[in-house]
Scaffold this active site. Structure first.
Site, PDB file in Angstrom:
ATOM      1  N   ASP A 103       7.355   5.343  -3.409  1.00  0.00           N
ATOM      2  CA  ASP A 103       5.550   5.862  -3.039  1.00  0.00           C
ATOM      3  C   ASP A 103       4.855   5.145  -4.011  1.00  0.00           C
ATOM      4  OD1 ASP A 103       3.139   6.768  -3.047  1.00  0.00           O
ATOM      5  OD2 ASP A 103       4.056   8.923  -2.532  1.00  0.00           O
ATOM      6  N   PHE A 149       4.551  14.128  -5.433  1.00  0.00           N
ATOM      7  CA  PHE A 149       3.694  14.137  -4.869  1.00  0.00           C
ATOM      8  C   PHE A 149       3.200  12.901  -3.454  1.00  0.00           C
ATOM      9  CE2 PHE A 149      -0.834  14.113  -2.879  1.00  0.00           C
ATOM     10  CZ  PHE A 149      -0.546  15.611  -2.337  1.00  0.00           C
ATOM     11  N   LYS A 151      -4.464   5.171  -1.878  1.00  0.00           N
ATOM     12  CA  LYS A 151      -5.555   5.106  -2.256  1.00  0.00           C
ATOM     13  C   LYS A 151      -6.507   3.577  -3.095  1.00  0.00           C
ATOM     14  CE  LYS A 151      -4.495   9.471  -4.063  1.00  0.00           C
ATOM     15  NZ  LYS A 151      -3.364  10.249  -4.465  1.00  0.00           N
TER      16      LYS A 151
HETATM   17  C1  LIG Z   1      -2.525  10.685  -3.204  1.00  0.00           C
HETATM   18  C2  LIG Z   1      -1.468  10.417  -3.008  1.00  0.00           C
HETATM   19  C3  LIG Z   1      -0.223  10.923  -1.575  1.00  0.00           C
HETATM   20  C4  LIG Z   1      -1.314  11.273  -0.783  1.00  0.00           C
HETATM   21  O1  LIG Z   1      -2.017  10.798  -0.320  1.00  0.00           O
HETATM   22  P1  LIG Z   1      -3.204  10.767   1.002  1.00  0.00           P
HETATM   23  O2  LIG Z   1      -4.282   9.349   0.997  1.00  0.00           O
HETATM   24  O3  LIG Z   1      -4.196  12.144   0.332  1.00  0.00           O
HETATM   25  O4  LIG Z   1      -2.752  11.376   2.247  1.00  0.00           O
HETATM   26  C5  LIG Z   1       0.698  10.317  -1.928  1.00  0.00           C
HETATM   27  N1  LIG Z   1       1.123  10.205  -2.372  1.00  0.00           N
HETATM   28  C6  LIG Z   1       1.004   9.310  -3.617  1.00  0.00           C
HETATM   29  C7  LIG Z   1       1.998   9.508  -4.728  1.00  0.00           C
HETATM   30  C8  LIG Z   1      -0.391  10.278  -4.128  1.00  0.00           C
HETATM   31  O5  LIG Z   1      -1.028   9.799  -5.448  1.00  0.00           O
END
Ligand SMILES: *Cc1c(COP(=O)(O)O)cnc(C)c1O
Length: 402
Positions: A214, A129, A243
């Site tokens: 990521d 994701f 986050k």
């Molecule tokens: C939440 C998340 C995203 C996206 O972040 P947003 O602030 O919702 O755009 C991307 N990568 C990972 C691993 C995430 O958990």
């Protein structure tokens, strides 16, 4: 009639009035133990006085000026993050998806600037994701998120998570980079087999690819190190963060080595809000606390305790919990019943936890969670398991138990 707020979320009917540390309080006075943590965002819990003070002090002085001017708080935060990571430079964003957008652009631009414009494809992993923008849904490859939104943005090749041979086989003369979460969050709290990240690093070095991590969910202390890749001694070329980095203030960053960032010259990227004074004030305050002596030790101690106790709960309730997994305070309970049933039962016990793919309930407490609160959480999880077992006895669900 459509709701005034676009109905893209099946929202739980709870209205919170305030938060206190690891607790959320509804407008009608009910208290919930918050192991959703704003989806791994509220690393310092709710209404932390130090963050509230940093934000309100800045709010009284200056909110926003744009990136047409110097932003001292941003320069300071970048210097501080640089001092404790692999990064030489970084771009501040407002969200995780934007941090990934910057990372994807940067990886492509690096190859272009290196004389390889044909290298513009990125290898990604099943279950990943990376956000909900057009590029990041293409990178994530989840069919549910892509359907109906027209042609998926080209340039992503997906292979099974944890499969080094598949990653190697997917490299072509057009490959620019490999993009991976060190621990998959939304994908179901999946920790890859040992040697996976190291293998990807070696593959990137061998083939002239960039390793892009990521760490939007697993970064900023969540796994017990400042960043998850530190556990395996692998450093990326580019890394997306968000986050936890803002502790609840919308903020993200794309970190890079000087070499990886070499194509991102004047005018190649931008953001109106990214790194604005309010975000930078909070970002610096979050970092003050996360880098403080003993903070990560606390995360690891609470994790060890929670994992131990959860293993006992799983042993006592195998018809509900099949597996406890994850790292630090990014934990997952793979369920033997539908994960949504456990989420609901937990809420009935006064505890909030989000689901994830692979029939998992995630446990994402604020990193300041206390030993006592870990104990309360375990009691609530056990009570939720009993609730589900009572219902299973009353009305057995065919095939629900493994
Ligand atoms: C939440 C998340 C995203 C996206 O972040 P947003 O602030 O919702 O755009 C991307 N990568 C990972 C691993 C995430 O958990």
């Amino acid at each position: 009639m459509i709701t005034a707020v676009l109905p893209t979320y099946a929202r739980i009917d709870l209205e919170f009035e305030r938060g206190e540390g690891c607790w959320l309080v509804t407008t009608d006075g009910r208290r919930f133990l918050d192991f959703t943590g704003g989806i791994a965002v509220n690393v310092l819990g709710h209404a932390h006085p130090y963050l509230a003070e940093a934000l309100s002090e800045q709010a009284k002085k200056l909110w926003h000026t744009s990136n047409l001017f110097r932003i001292p708080g941003g320069e300071r935060l970048a210097d501080r993050i640089k001092a404790v990571t692999f990064a030489d430079t970084m771009f501040f964003t407002n969200s995780g998806a934007e941090a990934l957008e910057c990372a994807i652009k940067m990886a492509r631009k690096y190859q272009f600037a290196s004389g390889h414009p044909e290298k513009n494809r990125i290898i990604t992993f099943e279950g990943a994701f990376h956000g909900r923008t057009l590029a990041t849904i293409a990178a994530g490859g989840n069919a549910k998120y892509l359907e109906g939104f027209g042609p998926a943005m080209p340039g992503f090749d997906q292979v099974p998570f944890g499969d080094l041979d598949a990653a190697r086989a997917a490299v072509t003369p057009e490959t620019a980079a490999i993009l991976v979460e060190p621990v998959q969050g939304e994908g179901g709290v999946r920790v890859p087999p040992s040697g996976f990240l190291k293998g990807l690093r070696a593959l990137c070095d061998e083939k002239g690819l960039l390793l892009v991590l990521d760490e939007v969910q697993c970064g900023v202390g969540r796994t017990g190190k400042l960043f998850a890749h530190e556990w395996v001694g692998v450093t990326p070329d580019i890394m997306a963060v968000a986050k936890g980095i803002g502790g609840g203030f919308p903020m993200g960053a794309c970190l890079a080595t000087e070499e990886a960032a070499k194509g991102m010259t004047l005018g190649t990227h931008g953001s109106t809000y990214g790194g604005n004074p309010l975000a930078m004030a909070v970002g610096n305050a979050v970092l003050d606390l996360v880098l403080a002596d003993g903070f990560l030790d606390h995360v690891n101690a609470m994790s060890t305790r929670l994992v131990q106790r959860l293993a006992e709960v799983r042993d006592r309730h195998p018809s509900v919990i099949a597996e406890v997994r994850g790292q630090g305070l990014l934990l997952g309970l793979r369920c033997a019943v539908p994960a949504a049933d456990l989420v609901t039962a937990l809420r009935e016990e006064g505890m909030l936890a989000p689901g994830a793919s692979d029939n998992v309930v995630r446990l994402l407490p604020p990193l300041i969670v206390s030993e006592e609160e870990v104990g309360i959480a375990v009691e609530k999880i056990e009570a939720a398991c009993r609730r589900i077992e009572d219902r299973l006895v009353a009305a057995p669900v065919q095939g629900a138990a493994e």
